[in-house]
Structures are given as structure tokens and as C-alpha cells.
Design a protein around this motif. Structure first.
Motif, short mmCIF file in Angstrom:
data_model
loop_
_atom_site.label_atom_id
_atom_site.label_comp_id
_atom_site.label_asym_id
_atom_site.label_seq_id
_atom_site.Cartn_x
_atom_site.Cartn_y
_atom_site.Cartn_z
N ASP A 1 47.28 30.31 63.92
CA ASP A 1 46.23 30.92 63.13
C ASP A 1 45.16 29.87 62.86
O ASP A 1 45.36 28.97 62.06
N PHE A 2 44.04 29.98 63.57
CA PHE A 2 42.95 29.03 63.41
C PHE A 2 41.70 29.74 62.94
O PHE A 2 41.53 30.93 63.14
N MET A 3 40.82 28.98 62.32
CA MET A 3 39.58 29.53 61.80
C MET A 3 38.53 29.67 62.90
O MET A 3 38.55 28.94 63.88
N TYR A 4 37.63 30.60 62.67
CA TYR A 4 36.48 30.79 63.52
C TYR A 4 35.64 29.50 63.50
O TYR A 4 35.53 28.88 62.45
N PRO A 5 35.11 29.05 64.60
CA PRO A 5 35.05 29.68 65.91
C PRO A 5 36.18 29.25 66.85
O PRO A 5 36.20 29.66 68.01
N MET A 6 37.13 28.48 66.36
CA MET A 6 38.17 27.95 67.24
C MET A 6 39.28 28.94 67.54
O MET A 6 40.06 28.74 68.47
N ASP A 7 39.39 30.02 66.78
CA ASP A 7 40.49 30.96 66.97
C ASP A 7 40.53 31.52 68.39
O ASP A 7 41.59 31.58 69.01
N SER A 8 39.38 31.88 68.95
CA SER A 8 39.38 32.44 70.30
C SER A 8 39.73 31.38 71.34
O SER A 8 40.37 31.68 72.36
N ILE A 9 39.35 30.15 71.09
CA ILE A 9 39.67 29.07 72.03
C ILE A 9 41.17 28.80 72.04
O ILE A 9 41.80 28.69 73.10
N PHE A 10 41.77 28.73 70.86
CA PHE A 10 43.20 28.49 70.81
C PHE A 10 44.01 29.69 71.32
O PHE A 10 45.06 29.51 71.93
N SER A 11 43.50 30.88 71.15
CA SER A 11 44.15 32.06 71.74
C SER A 11 44.13 31.96 73.26
O SER A 11 45.13 32.24 73.94
N ARG A 12 42.98 31.57 73.81
CA ARG A 12 42.87 31.39 75.26
C ARG A 12 43.80 30.28 75.75
O ARG A 12 44.43 30.41 76.80
N MET A 13 43.93 29.21 74.99
CA MET A 13 44.84 28.13 75.38
C MET A 13 46.29 28.64 75.43
O MET A 13 47.05 28.27 76.33
N ASN A 14 46.66 29.48 74.48
CA ASN A 14 48.01 30.06 74.50
C ASN A 14 48.21 30.91 75.75
O ASN A 14 49.29 30.88 76.37
N GLU A 15 47.19 31.67 76.14
CA GLU A 15 47.27 32.46 77.38
C GLU A 15 47.43 31.54 78.58
O GLU A 15 48.20 31.83 79.50
N MET A 16 46.67 30.44 78.60
CA MET A 16 46.73 29.51 79.72
C MET A 16 48.12 28.91 79.89
O MET A 16 48.57 28.68 81.02
N GLU A 17 48.81 28.68 78.79
CA GLU A 17 50.15 28.09 78.87
C GLU A 17 51.17 29.06 79.46
O GLU A 17 52.30 28.65 79.77
N LYS A 18 50.81 30.31 79.63
CA LYS A 18 51.70 31.30 80.25
C LYS A 18 51.48 31.41 81.76
O LYS A 18 52.23 32.07 82.46
N ILE A 19 50.46 30.73 82.28
CA ILE A 19 50.20 30.71 83.72
C ILE A 19 51.31 29.92 84.39
O ILE A 19 51.65 28.81 83.95
N PRO A 20 51.91 30.47 85.47
CA PRO A 20 52.96 29.72 86.17
C PRO A 20 52.49 28.33 86.59
O PRO A 20 51.39 28.17 87.12
#
Length: 141
Positions: A2-21
Motif C-alpha cells: 500500500d503506497f501513496m500516490y503517485p508511487m502506488d501505480s509504479i509499485f503495482s506494476r513492479m508486483n506484476e513484473m515479478e510474476k513474469i517467468p
């Protein structure tokens, strides 16, 4: 996370990236938002399972996302030490499953401050002695 704007979308994207094989970890090392030092900067790191091209691509994307928000003011509410202690006390569920953390933004040692401000410690002694607290301080001696 749970991060504050504007970093919340960046950290969400980083979490998605960590799911890439093949992606093992994606990190974003930021500096204090009020530091006005031209030599300071952010760093991004991507660790993959021996795929340098993928690591570079991911690190570059995170860096570009960081750069895109460099002038966006962080939306935040500042609290007095008393208000922060009350918030920690009211967050009983968070204390059971994790940690409630607050800091003195004007005396952050990671940004070059001396770390000698005792306002939070004073408030914890007077108003939060029932809470388990870890307070880093620097003593000039």
C-alpha cells in the motif's frame, strides 16, 4: 503493498513484473522527496534468472515510470506526534498483523539530517508508553 500516490501505480506494476517467468525481483531505490541535491538520484534494479535483456528492459521501464512522476506532488497528510500515536493505537489490527511506522520527516538521517530530534520519543514516553516502540536516535557524544 500500500503506497501513496503517485508511487502506488509504479509499485503495482513492479508486483506484476515479478510474476513474469524468469523475473526474480524488481526494486526501486528512492531518495527523500524533499532533498534538493543534484547528485542524489533514484535507482532501479531488476534481477532475472540469467536474462540480462529482460532485466534491463524491466529496470528501464521502472526508471521511466519514476521519471514520469518526478514533478507530481505526493499527496499526504502530516500528523503531530500525538496524532501519530493516536493513529497507531487506533490501528490495533495493523499492530497485530504487522507494524505501524511513522517518522519525523524533517530529521531523517537517511537524507543527511543529524537524527537528534527527540519530539517523537518525548511524545511516546508521555502518551504511548503502552506501545512497543523502536526509536533510532543519534547522540552527538
Amino acid at each position: 503493498m500500500d503506497f501513496m500516490y503517485p508511487m502506488d501505480s509504479i509499485f503495482s506494476r513492479m508486483n506484476e513484473m515479478e510474476k513474469i517467468p524468469g523475473v526474480l525481483s524488481v526494486s526501486n531505490f528512492m531518495v527523500h522527496i524533499w532533498s534538493d541535491e543534484p547528485e542524489l538520484g533514484w535507482a532501479t534494479v531488476a534481477v532475472t534468472d540469467n536474462d540480462k535483456g529482460l532485466a534491463n528492459k524491466i529496470a528501464d521501464e521502472v526508471a521511466e515510470r519514476d521519471w514520469a512522476v518526478r514533478f507530481v506532488p505526493a499527496e499526504q497528510k502530516l500528523y503531530s506526534p500525538s496524532e501519530a500515536i493516536k493513529g497507531a493505537r487506533d490501528s490495533w489490527l495493523e499492530r497485530v498483523f504487522g507494524t505501524v511506522m511513522f517518522c519525523d520527516l524533517s530529521d531523517t538521517v537517511g537524507t543527511g539530517s543529524p537524527g537528534e530530534n527527540t519530539w517523537i520519543l518525548k511524545a511516546l514516553v508521555e502518551e504511548g508508553s503502552d506501545l512497543v516502540s523502536y526509536v533510532p536516535l543519534r547522540d552527538s557524544e
